[in-house]
Each structure stands twice: as structure tokens, then as C-alpha cells.
Design a protein around this motif. Structure first.
Motif, mmCIF file in Angstrom:
data_model
loop_
_atom_site.group_PDB
_atom_site.id
_atom_site.type_symbol
_atom_site.label_atom_id
_atom_site.label_comp_id
_atom_site.label_asym_id
_atom_site.label_seq_id
_atom_site.Cartn_x
_atom_site.Cartn_y
_atom_site.Cartn_z
ATOM 1 N N LEU A 74 0.712 -1.129 -0.077
ATOM 2 C CA LEU A 74 -0.007 0.040 -0.060
ATOM 3 C C LEU A 74 0.865 1.314 -0.010
ATOM 4 N N THR A 75 1.842 1.284 0.725
ATOM 5 C CA THR A 75 2.572 2.592 1.027
ATOM 6 C C THR A 75 3.189 2.980 -0.288
ATOM 7 N N TYR A 76 3.763 2.074 -0.865
ATOM 8 C CA TYR A 76 4.622 2.345 -2.254
ATOM 9 C C TYR A 76 3.717 3.118 -3.122
ATOM 10 N N GLY A 77 2.210 3.189 -3.039
ATOM 11 C CA GLY A 77 1.645 3.940 -3.952
ATOM 12 C C GLY A 77 1.450 5.541 -3.489
ATOM 13 N N PHE A 78 2.188 5.774 -2.496
ATOM 14 C CA PHE A 78 2.109 7.386 -1.970
ATOM 15 C C PHE A 78 3.542 7.866 -2.113
ATOM 16 N N VAL A 79 4.573 7.275 -2.593
ATOM 17 C CA VAL A 79 5.989 7.838 -2.980
ATOM 18 C C VAL A 79 6.403 7.855 -4.283
ATOM 19 N N HIS A 80 7.106 8.828 -4.578
ATOM 20 C CA HIS A 80 7.647 9.138 -5.943
ATOM 21 C C HIS A 80 8.922 9.466 -5.824
ATOM 22 N N ASP A 81 9.475 9.258 -7.024
ATOM 23 C CA ASP A 81 11.176 9.699 -7.247
ATOM 24 C C ASP A 81 11.434 11.149 -6.800
ATOM 25 N N ASP A 82 11.960 11.221 -5.938
ATOM 26 C CA ASP A 82 12.187 12.782 -5.468
ATOM 27 C C ASP A 82 13.580 13.394 -6.415
ATOM 28 N N GLN A 83 14.134 12.360 -7.109
ATOM 29 C CA GLN A 83 15.031 12.741 -8.190
ATOM 30 C C GLN A 83 14.314 13.316 -9.615
ATOM 31 N N ASN A 84 13.138 12.902 -9.717
ATOM 32 C CA ASN A 84 12.545 13.376 -11.037
ATOM 33 C C ASN A 84 10.997 13.771 -10.794
ATOM 34 N N ILE A 85 10.961 15.013 -10.931
ATOM 35 C CA ILE A 85 9.841 15.857 -10.538
ATOM 36 C C ILE A 85 8.596 15.364 -11.314
ATOM 37 N N ARG A 86 9.115 15.028 -12.688
ATOM 38 C CA ARG A 86 7.895 14.815 -13.768
ATOM 39 C C ARG A 86 7.076 13.485 -13.072
ATOM 40 N N HIS A 87 7.807 12.807 -12.127
ATOM 41 C CA HIS A 87 7.186 11.333 -11.911
ATOM 42 C C HIS A 87 6.001 11.553 -11.218
ATOM 43 N N ILE A 88 6.101 12.576 -10.059
ATOM 44 C CA ILE A 88 4.738 12.882 -9.189
ATOM 45 C C ILE A 88 3.774 13.965 -9.936
ATOM 46 N N LEU A 89 4.289 14.668 -10.890
ATOM 47 C CA LEU A 89 3.602 15.942 -11.469
ATOM 48 C C LEU A 89 2.671 14.991 -12.498
ATOM 49 N N PHE A 90 3.002 14.340 -13.331
ATOM 50 C CA PHE A 90 2.125 13.443 -14.363
ATOM 51 C C PHE A 90 1.024 12.553 -13.626
ATOM 52 N N ASN A 91 1.495 12.080 -12.405
ATOM 53 C CA ASN A 91 0.710 11.060 -11.795
ATOM 54 C C ASN A 91 -0.480 11.990 -11.078
ATOM 55 N N MET A 92 -0.019 13.108 -10.653
ATOM 56 C CA MET A 92 -1.046 13.877 -9.746
ATOM 57 C C MET A 92 -1.955 14.669 -10.814
ATOM 58 N N PHE A 93 -1.342 15.102 -11.874
ATOM 59 C CA PHE A 93 -2.041 15.801 -12.996
ATOM 60 C C PHE A 93 -3.258 14.916 -13.384
ATOM 61 N N GLY A 94 -2.695 13.419 -13.651
ATOM 62 C CA GLY A 94 -3.813 12.474 -14.135
ATOM 63 C C GLY A 94 -4.955 12.331 -13.017
ATOM 64 N N LEU A 95 -4.570 12.161 -11.938
ATOM 65 C CA LEU A 95 -5.313 11.960 -10.709
ATOM 66 C C LEU A 95 -6.376 13.055 -10.461
ATOM 67 N N PHE A 96 -5.941 14.410 -10.708
ATOM 68 C CA PHE A 96 -6.719 15.622 -10.485
ATOM 69 C C PHE A 96 -7.532 15.540 -11.654
ATOM 70 N N ILE A 97 -7.203 15.300 -13.022
ATOM 71 C CA ILE A 97 -8.126 15.547 -14.192
ATOM 72 C C ILE A 97 -9.306 14.390 -14.106
ATOM 73 N N PHE A 98 -8.998 13.194 -13.849
ATOM 74 C CA PHE A 98 -9.720 11.971 -13.853
ATOM 75 C C PHE A 98 -10.555 11.922 -12.669
ATOM 76 N N GLY A 99 -9.937 11.863 -11.558
ATOM 77 C CA GLY A 99 -10.189 11.433 -10.088
ATOM 78 C C GLY A 99 -11.376 12.102 -9.630
ATOM 79 N N ARG A 100 -11.295 13.505 -10.006
ATOM 80 C CA ARG A 100 -12.510 14.387 -9.489
ATOM 81 C C ARG A 100 -13.876 13.908 -9.954
ATOM 82 N N ILE A 101 -13.889 13.681 -11.333
ATOM 83 C CA ILE A 101 -15.146 13.269 -12.043
ATOM 84 C C ILE A 101 -15.504 11.950 -11.548
ATOM 85 N N VAL A 102 -14.522 10.986 -11.511
ATOM 86 C CA VAL A 102 -14.972 9.733 -11.024
ATOM 87 C C VAL A 102 -15.634 9.722 -9.816
#
Length: 297
Positions: A74-102
Motif C-alpha cells: 500500500l505505502t509504495y503508492g504514495f511515494v515518488h522519485d524525488d530525483q524526477n519531478i515529472r514522476h509525481i507531476l504526471f501522476n497527480m495531474f492525471g489523478l486531478f483530471i480524472f479523479g474528481r469526475i470519477v
């Protein structure tokens, strides 16, 4: 006109009781948690000693072979590569766009259950894959975000999405492209990649099964019955206080209680769960509230 554009969906400043009855978006809450963990990892990780919050929370084959680490699925799903900002940006952007509607479609509580289960399914997929083929620790919310994206495409297949912010495609086409690319990568045809394609595919499979099997994960909350009863008591007390202050008339009080119950149902199960009678009740209550404000002015 959307649900929250209507009169009964509007409000001024949120009181403590409002926050109990109408909690903030679960999607936004999940994004905040992910971002907080990301910065905590940056702050507390020590490259010199080798300590890393991400490696401690990541999932791997050891999460199965060493059962005391099972929480890592479970915990792995809340951690992102702190050396690659795109990792969390892309995931959170997708969650923001689709998650609110779902979330609006299935309700905040069910959305949280769906999201966490998607993470766990992906975590087991990563751990089992590690056992079979050898592995490196896996982190990131991408499996759950793919599950949310697939579920969005199932509910709203003909909604147009701007692929790469330029090319308009139907949501179902985007879902097919996601799955196709991940299959391509899982077969080793994408070259060297650190992407956990098996986690993406497990998330996509979970989203499809949830939709086509008509699942509802409410049974997972049965163990929290005591907390739910406490929450119900708080909501009931909140309604009684509001009625005592603002609705002395018995008929108006009954109507307000019914409106509160229906709004609570919307937050739990989405607007589509309302019956025609419940919709008429909300519209009637909304019109009455508008009239009262106009008279006060």
C-alpha cells in the motif's frame, strides 16, 4: 448545469459542521498526501548514509517473502522519485483530471476504497513479478491513476480528451492507447525502461473489472461500523442544531432534514443515485431557500 452550480450546492464560508457533512474532495486530499510524502522524502532522506524514505516504503518481492513488510503493497503508492519531478507531476495531474469526475460519479468514500484497492492490487502485481523475474523496488501512484483513468473512460467513453494537450481523442481511445502501450512495454518491446508496466496493467484490469462486474466496495467499510455510527450521530446533531436555529416550522424542518439526507446520499454514491422524487425535493428546497434570501434583501 453541474451539481455544484445549483443553488443547493452553493454555500458561503464552511463551518465545522459543514465540513463534517460535506467533506472536501477526496481526490484533492489524496494529492495533498502524495505531495506531502514527496517533500518528506526529500527532507528526511540522507544520500550519504543511504537512508531513503522511498526505499523504506517501496514494494518489492521482499514484501511477500518477509510478511512483516506486507504493508509496503500500500505505502509504495504514495511515494515518488524525488530525483524526477515529472514522476509525481504526471501522476497527480492525471489523478486531478480524472479523479474528481470519477469521485463525483461513485461518491467520495467509494472512490477512496477504489483507489486504495487499485494501489494494493498493483503492489501485489509488482511483488509477484519481482519473485518471478527479479526486481527493483517499485514506487508511485501510476497503477492507481491508470485504474482511475480506465474507470473514467468506462463511465464517459465519448468524452474528448486533449492528448498531449493538442490532439482531441475520445476517452475510450485514450484507454486503449494506455493499455496498448503498457502491453507493449510489458513484453519488453519498449527498450530499457524503469516503468512498472505490470503495475499499470493490473490497475487497468482492476478498473475494467470494477466497471463491468458492477462492483461496490462498501463491504470493506463494515469493519468501521463504529466509526460510521459516530459519524452519523455527528451529522444528526449538526442537522438538529441547524433546524433549531433556522427552521422552527415543523414542515420546513422536515424538508431541510430530507434535503440533508439527499445531499449526504450524493456525497456517498454520486448524483446519479438520486430518484426523480429526491431530485424534485432538492429543487423545491433550493427554490424555497432562494426566495428566503430574496425576501431578506
Amino acid at each position: 448545469m453541474g451539481l455544484y452550480d445549483r443553488d443547493y450546492g452553493r454555500g458561503g464560508m464552511r463551518s465545522p459542521w459543514d465540513r463534517v457533512e460535506n467533506p472536501r474532495s477526496m481526490t484533492i486530499t489524496l494529492i495533498i498526501i502524495n505531495v506531502a510524502v514527496f517533500f518528506a522524502d526529500m527532507i528526511f532522506s540522507d544520500r550519504e548514509t543511504g537512508f531513503s524514505l522511498a526505499s523504506w516504503l517501496a514494494v518489492s518481492s521482499e514484501s511477500l517473502t518477509q510478511p512483516w513488510k506486507i504493508w509496503q503493497v500500500l505505502t509504495y503508492g504514495f511515494v515518488h522519485d524525488d530525483q524526477n519531478i515529472r514522476h509525481i507531476l504526471f501522476n497527480m495531474f492525471g489523478l486531478f483530471i480524472f479523479g474528481r469526475i470519477v469521485e463525483q460519479r461513485i461518491g467520495a468514500a467509494e472512490f477512496l476504497r477504489f483507489y486504495l484497492c487499485a494501489i494494493i492490487v498493483g503492489g501485489f502485481a509488482a511483488a509477484i513479478s519481482g519473485l518471478a523475474f527479479g526486481d527493483a523496488p517499485t514506487i508511485g501512484a501510476s497503477g492507481a491513476v491508470v485504474a482511475v483513468t480506465i474507470l473514467f473512460a468506462c463511465y464517459f467513453p465519448n468524452t474528448e480528451i486533449l492528448l498531449m494537450f493538442v490532439l482531441p481523442v475520445k476517452a475510450w481511445v485514450l484507454a486503449v492507447l494506455y493499455v496498448g502501450f503498457d502491453l507493449f512495454g510489458a513484453l519488453g518491446l519498449a527498450g530499457d525502461s524503469n516503468t512498472a508496466f505490470q503495475v499499470h496493467l493490473s490497475g487497468a484490469a482492476f478498473g475494467l473489472l470494477y466497471f463491468f462486474r458492477g462492483w461496490n466496495l462498501g463491504f470493506l467499510a463494515d469493519g468501521l461500523g463504529g466509526m460510521n455510527q459516530m459519524s452519523d450521530k455527528i451529522r444528526s446533531r449538526s442537522r438538529r442544531m441547524k433546524l433549531k436555529l433556522h427552521d422552527p416550522d415543523r414542515k420546513l424542518a422536515q424538508e431541510a432534514r430530507e434535503a440533508d439526507r439527499i445531499l449526504d446520499k450524493i456525497h456517498r454514491n454520486g448524483e446519479d443515485s438520486l430518484t426523480a422524487a429526491e431530485r424534485r425535493t432538492l429543487e423545491r428546497y433550493s427554490a424555497r431557500q432562494r426566495k428566503k434570501r430574496q425576501q431578506a434583501e
